[in-house]
Design a protein around this motif. Structure first.
Motif, PDB file in Angstrom:
ATOM      1  N   ILE A  41       0.865  -1.181   0.000  1.00 53.31           N
ATOM      2  CA  ILE A  41       0.000   0.000   0.000  1.00 53.31           C
ATOM      3  C   ILE A  41       0.901   1.229   0.000  1.00 53.31           C
ATOM      4  O   ILE A  41       1.743   1.387   0.889  1.00 53.31           O
ATOM      5  N   VAL A  42       0.722   2.101  -0.986  1.00 52.84           N
ATOM      6  CA  VAL A  42       1.518   3.320  -1.069  1.00 52.84           C
ATOM      7  C   VAL A  42       0.641   4.496  -0.646  1.00 52.84           C
ATOM      8  O   VAL A  42      -0.381   4.783  -1.282  1.00 52.84           O
ATOM      9  N   VAL A  43       1.039   5.178   0.401  1.00 55.90           N
ATOM     10  CA  VAL A  43       0.275   6.267   0.984  1.00 55.90           C
ATOM     11  C   VAL A  43       0.985   7.590   0.729  1.00 55.90           C
ATOM     12  O   VAL A  43       2.206   7.693   0.877  1.00 55.90           O
ATOM     13  N   ASN A  44       0.220   8.600   0.340  1.00 54.87           N
ATOM     14  CA  ASN A  44       0.751   9.950   0.172  1.00 54.87           C
ATOM     15  C   ASN A  44       0.576  10.705   1.483  1.00 54.87           C
ATOM     16  O   ASN A  44      -0.537  11.113   1.842  1.00 54.87           O
ATOM     17  N   ASP A  45       1.658  10.900   2.198  1.00 54.59           N
ATOM     18  CA  ASP A  45       1.581  11.552   3.502  1.00 54.59           C
ATOM     19  C   ASP A  45       1.209  13.028   3.414  1.00 54.59           C
ATOM     20  O   ASP A  45       0.903  13.655   4.434  1.00 54.59           O
ATOM     21  N   ASP A  46       1.202  13.595   2.212  1.00 59.13           N
ATOM     22  CA  ASP A  46       0.770  14.975   2.032  1.00 59.13           C
ATOM     23  C   ASP A  46      -0.738  15.085   1.791  1.00 59.13           C
ATOM     24  O   ASP A  46      -1.241  16.182   1.571  1.00 59.13           O
ATOM     25  N   GLU A  47      -1.447  13.961   1.835  1.00 57.94           N
ATOM     26  CA  GLU A  47      -2.896  13.978   1.626  1.00 57.94           C
ATOM     27  C   GLU A  47      -3.560  13.225   2.772  1.00 57.94           C
ATOM     28  O   GLU A  47      -3.381  12.007   2.924  1.00 57.94           O
ATOM     29  N   GLY A  54      -5.640   4.570   3.481  1.00 53.75           N
ATOM     30  CA  GLY A  54      -4.608   3.548   3.430  1.00 53.75           C
ATOM     31  C   GLY A  54      -4.590   2.677   4.668  1.00 53.75           C
ATOM     32  O   GLY A  54      -4.493   1.446   4.580  1.00 53.75           O
ATOM     33  N   GLU A  55      -4.712   3.286   5.840  1.00 49.64           N
ATOM     34  CA  GLU A  55      -4.720   2.517   7.081  1.00 49.64           C
ATOM     35  C   GLU A  55      -6.005   1.701   7.213  1.00 49.64           C
ATOM     36  O   GLU A  55      -5.982   0.550   7.670  1.00 49.64           O
ATOM     37  N   TYR A  56      -7.114   2.278   6.776  1.00 46.39           N
ATOM     38  CA  TYR A  56      -8.381   1.557   6.806  1.00 46.39           C
ATOM     39  C   TYR A  56      -8.292   0.304   5.927  1.00 46.39           C
ATOM     40  O   TYR A  56      -8.717  -0.782   6.327  1.00 46.39           O
ATOM     41  N   TYR A  57      -7.730   0.463   4.750  1.00 48.69           N
ATOM     42  CA  TYR A  57      -7.599  -0.671   3.831  1.00 48.69           C
ATOM     43  C   TYR A  57      -6.649  -1.724   4.394  1.00 48.69           C
ATOM     44  O   TYR A  57      -6.911  -2.930   4.296  1.00 48.69           O
ATOM     45  N   ARG A  58      -5.562  -1.284   4.981  1.00 49.46           N
ATOM     46  CA  ARG A  58      -4.598  -2.233   5.548  1.00 49.46           C
ATOM     47  C   ARG A  58      -5.272  -3.120   6.589  1.00 49.46           C
ATOM     48  O   ARG A  58      -5.104  -4.354   6.585  1.00 49.46           O
ATOM     49  N   GLN A  59      -6.046  -2.503   7.467  1.00 49.27           N
ATOM     50  CA  GLN A  59      -6.713  -3.272   8.509  1.00 49.27           C
ATOM     51  C   GLN A  59      -7.817  -4.148   7.926  1.00 49.27           C
ATOM     52  O   GLN A  59      -7.987  -5.310   8.337  1.00 49.27           O
ATOM     53  N   ALA A  60      -8.577  -3.608   6.962  1.00 50.33           N
ATOM     54  CA  ALA A  60      -9.685  -4.362   6.382  1.00 50.33           C
ATOM     55  C   ALA A  60      -9.206  -5.618   5.684  1.00 50.33           C
ATOM     56  O   ALA A  60      -9.880  -6.661   5.717  1.00 50.33           O
ATOM     57  N   ARG A  61      -8.043  -5.548   5.061  1.00 45.94           N
ATOM     58  CA  ARG A  61      -7.517  -6.680   4.295  1.00 45.94           C
ATOM     59  C   ARG A  61      -6.382  -7.426   5.011  1.00 45.94           C
ATOM     60  O   ARG A  61      -5.764  -8.324   4.442  1.00 45.94           O
ATOM     61  N   ASN A  62      -6.134  -7.061   6.278  1.00 46.78           N
ATOM     62  CA  ASN A  62      -5.093  -7.736   7.068  1.00 46.78           C
ATOM     63  C   ASN A  62      -3.750  -7.741   6.345  1.00 46.78           C
ATOM     64  O   ASN A  62      -3.055  -8.762   6.284  1.00 46.78           O
ATOM     65  N   ILE A  63      -3.391  -6.598   5.798  1.00 43.55           N
ATOM     66  CA  ILE A  63      -2.111  -6.448   5.112  1.00 43.55           C
ATOM     67  C   ILE A  63      -1.033  -6.105   6.140  1.00 43.55           C
ATOM     68  O   ILE A  63      -1.241  -5.234   6.987  1.00 43.55           O
ATOM     69  N   PRO A  64       0.093  -6.773   6.122  1.00 40.94           N
ATOM     70  CA  PRO A  64       1.144  -6.509   7.110  1.00 40.94           C
ATOM     71  C   PRO A  64       1.577  -5.039   7.108  1.00 40.94           C
ATOM     72  O   PRO A  64       1.698  -4.417   6.049  1.00 40.94           O
ATOM     73  N   ALA A  65       1.804  -4.512   8.294  1.00 40.95           N
ATOM     74  CA  ALA A  65       2.219  -3.110   8.419  1.00 40.95           C
ATOM     75  C   ALA A  65       3.510  -2.845   7.651  1.00 40.95           C
ATOM     76  O   ALA A  65       3.720  -1.731   7.147  1.00 40.95           O
ATOM     77  N   ARG A  66       4.359  -3.843   7.532  1.00 36.61           N
ATOM     78  CA  ARG A  66       5.630  -3.659   6.814  1.00 36.61           C
ATOM     79  C   ARG A  66       5.416  -3.403   5.322  1.00 36.61           C
ATOM     80  O   ARG A  66       6.329  -2.954   4.620  1.00 36.61           O
ATOM     81  N   ASN A  67       4.207  -3.687   4.818  1.00 38.07           N
ATOM     82  CA  ASN A  67       3.908  -3.489   3.398  1.00 38.07           C
ATOM     83  C   ASN A  67       3.448  -2.074   3.071  1.00 38.07           C
ATOM     84  O   ASN A  67       3.147  -1.782   1.918  1.00 38.07           O
ATOM     85  N   GLU A 336     -10.580  -1.621  -6.078  1.00 40.08           N
ATOM     86  CA  GLU A 336     -10.144  -2.449  -4.951  1.00 40.08           C
ATOM     87  C   GLU A 336      -9.489  -3.701  -5.516  1.00 40.08           C
ATOM     88  O   GLU A 336     -10.171  -4.558  -6.072  1.00 40.08           O
ATOM     89  N   PRO A 337      -8.186  -3.834  -5.401  1.00 41.63           N
ATOM     90  CA  PRO A 337      -7.464  -4.856  -6.159  1.00 41.63           C
ATOM     91  C   PRO A 337      -7.734  -6.299  -5.756  1.00 41.63           C
ATOM     92  O   PRO A 337      -7.626  -7.202  -6.595  1.00 41.63           O
ATOM     93  N   LEU A 338      -8.079  -6.549  -4.498  1.00 39.23           N
ATOM     94  CA  LEU A 338      -8.187  -7.920  -4.022  1.00 39.23           C
ATOM     95  C   LEU A 338      -9.573  -8.525  -4.175  1.00 39.23           C
ATOM     96  O   LEU A 338      -9.781  -9.686  -3.810  1.00 39.23           O
ATOM     97  N   ALA A 339     -10.531  -7.775  -4.705  1.00 43.30           N
ATOM     98  CA  ALA A 339     -11.865  -8.324  -4.933  1.00 43.30           C
ATOM     99  C   ALA A 339     -11.752  -9.575  -5.802  1.00 43.30           C
ATOM    100  O   ALA A 339     -11.093  -9.563  -6.840  1.00 43.30           O
ATOM    101  N   ALA A 340     -12.423 -10.664  -5.385  1.00 41.32           N
ATOM    102  CA  ALA A 340     -12.330 -11.931  -6.121  1.00 41.32           C
ATOM    103  C   ALA A 340     -13.593 -12.752  -5.870  1.00 41.32           C
ATOM    104  O   ALA A 340     -13.569 -13.748  -5.147  1.00 41.32           O
ATOM    105  N   PRO A 341     -14.708 -12.364  -6.474  1.00 36.87           N
ATOM    106  CA  PRO A 341     -15.985 -13.039  -6.181  1.00 36.87           C
ATOM    107  C   PRO A 341     -16.048 -14.488  -6.614  1.00 36.87           C
ATOM    108  O   PRO A 341     -16.890 -15.244  -6.122  1.00 36.87           O
TER     109      PRO A 341
END
Length: 347
Positions: A41-47, A54-67, A336-341
């Protein structure tokens, strides 16, 4: 969208690129499988919206903080020049591990690098030659119609997509649709429209034929119409129009893909034609559009058969969309990239 005199000649050769996919549609294959741990996940700290979403998505998809990758892009420019982009890409790549196969840029703008889309420039490298002749053929994608689940490892390509941030509320709803898409396989329809705007029908020969796929609970419908109205079961909607009417009458199912073949749908914050953002606002989960005049080469837009066959085999939205575009240099992938119905149904 200008027509191209060379299109018919191009089709003679380019049809070979898609004919195998068209003739082999819906044959069994192993399900693709981009996993959350392989997505950065690439976050723009100026926005501020980028940071929150970005943080909401990380938690929703259980993406490691290191990513999570942090960059600064002041002013939300619609377009970067080649040097600005080179510096941005270096910042992103310098924070990625070798296991990262795809990147989600959490912002609406920038979405272009000169005449290239930012997603294509990131994944395939900035193509300066394309800007000399944007209405000519594009650079072929090595990932087109592949079954690879590890594009970085196999092709040196990290797939990329934008998650728009104009509205925090809408972004969270979009993320929710992507999550829900993995819970069950709904009864749905895929709609393909041949319209009165003839120059924008160049990919119509690659629309899947009308049929019912009982195992996937999917009905494929081909229509001759300029718009779809009151449909409540949309999993795919592909058409060719500068502006698509009656979106407010539709209901898109979680994980739905939708796009329109036109010149500058990928000019996300422009108003010359309908922005691809309108699809997401209407309820789709992912979309695509070109940021500069591509002419109507079908290869610069999602090939409908290729897109559908990979999605039905369990590919995620980012995998299916990237596999479906033969020449993606001018096209920006959003959603949303991980959608996979259909991932569960593919097993």
């Amino acid at each position: 969208m200008p027509t191209i005199p060379t299109l018919l000649r191009g089709l003679c050769c380019a049809t070979m690129l898609a004919s195998a996919a068209a003739s082999a549609q819906f044959k069994p294959a192993a399900a693709a499988g981009l996993q959350p741990a392989q997505l950065a996940i690439v976050v723009n700290d100026d926005e501020a919206n980028s940071v929150e979403i970005g943080e909401y998505y990380r938690q929703a998809r259980n993406i490691p903080a290191r990513n999570v990758v942090h960059v600064r892009i002041p002013g939300k420019p619609h377009k970067l020049d080649a040097e600005q982009f080179r510096q941005l890409k270096e910042q992103i790549d310098g924070q990625l591990g070798a296991d990262i196969q795809a990147v989600l840029m959490v912002w609406t703008a920038p979405y272009a690098v000169e005449c290239n889309s930012i997603t294509a420039a990131y994944t395939m490298g900035f193509d300066a030659a394309l800007c000399q002749k944007p209405c000519g053929p594009g650079k072929p994608s090595a990932y087109y119609n592949t079954a690879s689940a590890r594009p970085q490892a196999e092709f040196g390509m990290r797939l990329s997509m934008l998650l728009p941030t104009e509205s925090v509320e809408q972004a969270k709803a979009l993320i929710g649709r992507g999550q829900v898409s993995g819970f069950s396989t709904p009864a749905a329809s895929a709609y393909y429209l041949v319209t009165s705007e003839q120059a924008r029908n160049s990919r119509a020969p690659f629309f899947p034929r009308a049929m019912v796929l009982p195992q996937k609970k999917l009905t494929i419908k081909n229509l001759h119409a300029d718009s779809l109205e009151d449909a409540k079961d949309i999993m795919v909607y592909q058409t060719g129009m500068a502006r698509v009417a009656k979106l407010d009458t539709l209901q898109f199912l979680p994980g739905a893909l939708a796009d329109h073949l036109t010149s500058v749908g990928g000019d996300l914050l422009g108003d010359a034609q309908m922005s691809s953002l309108r699809w997401l606002e209407a309820g789709a989960t992912a979309s695509y559009g070109t940021v500069s005049e591509p002419c109507n080469y079908w290869q610069k837009f999602p090939n409908s058969t290729v897109l559908l066959q990979h999605y039905l085999r369990g590919a995620s939205a980012i995998e299916a969309y990237w596999r479906s575009v033969a020449w993606p240099g001018q096209g920006v992938f959003i959603g949303e990239p991980l959608a996979a119905p259909y991932r569960g149904a593919a097993r």
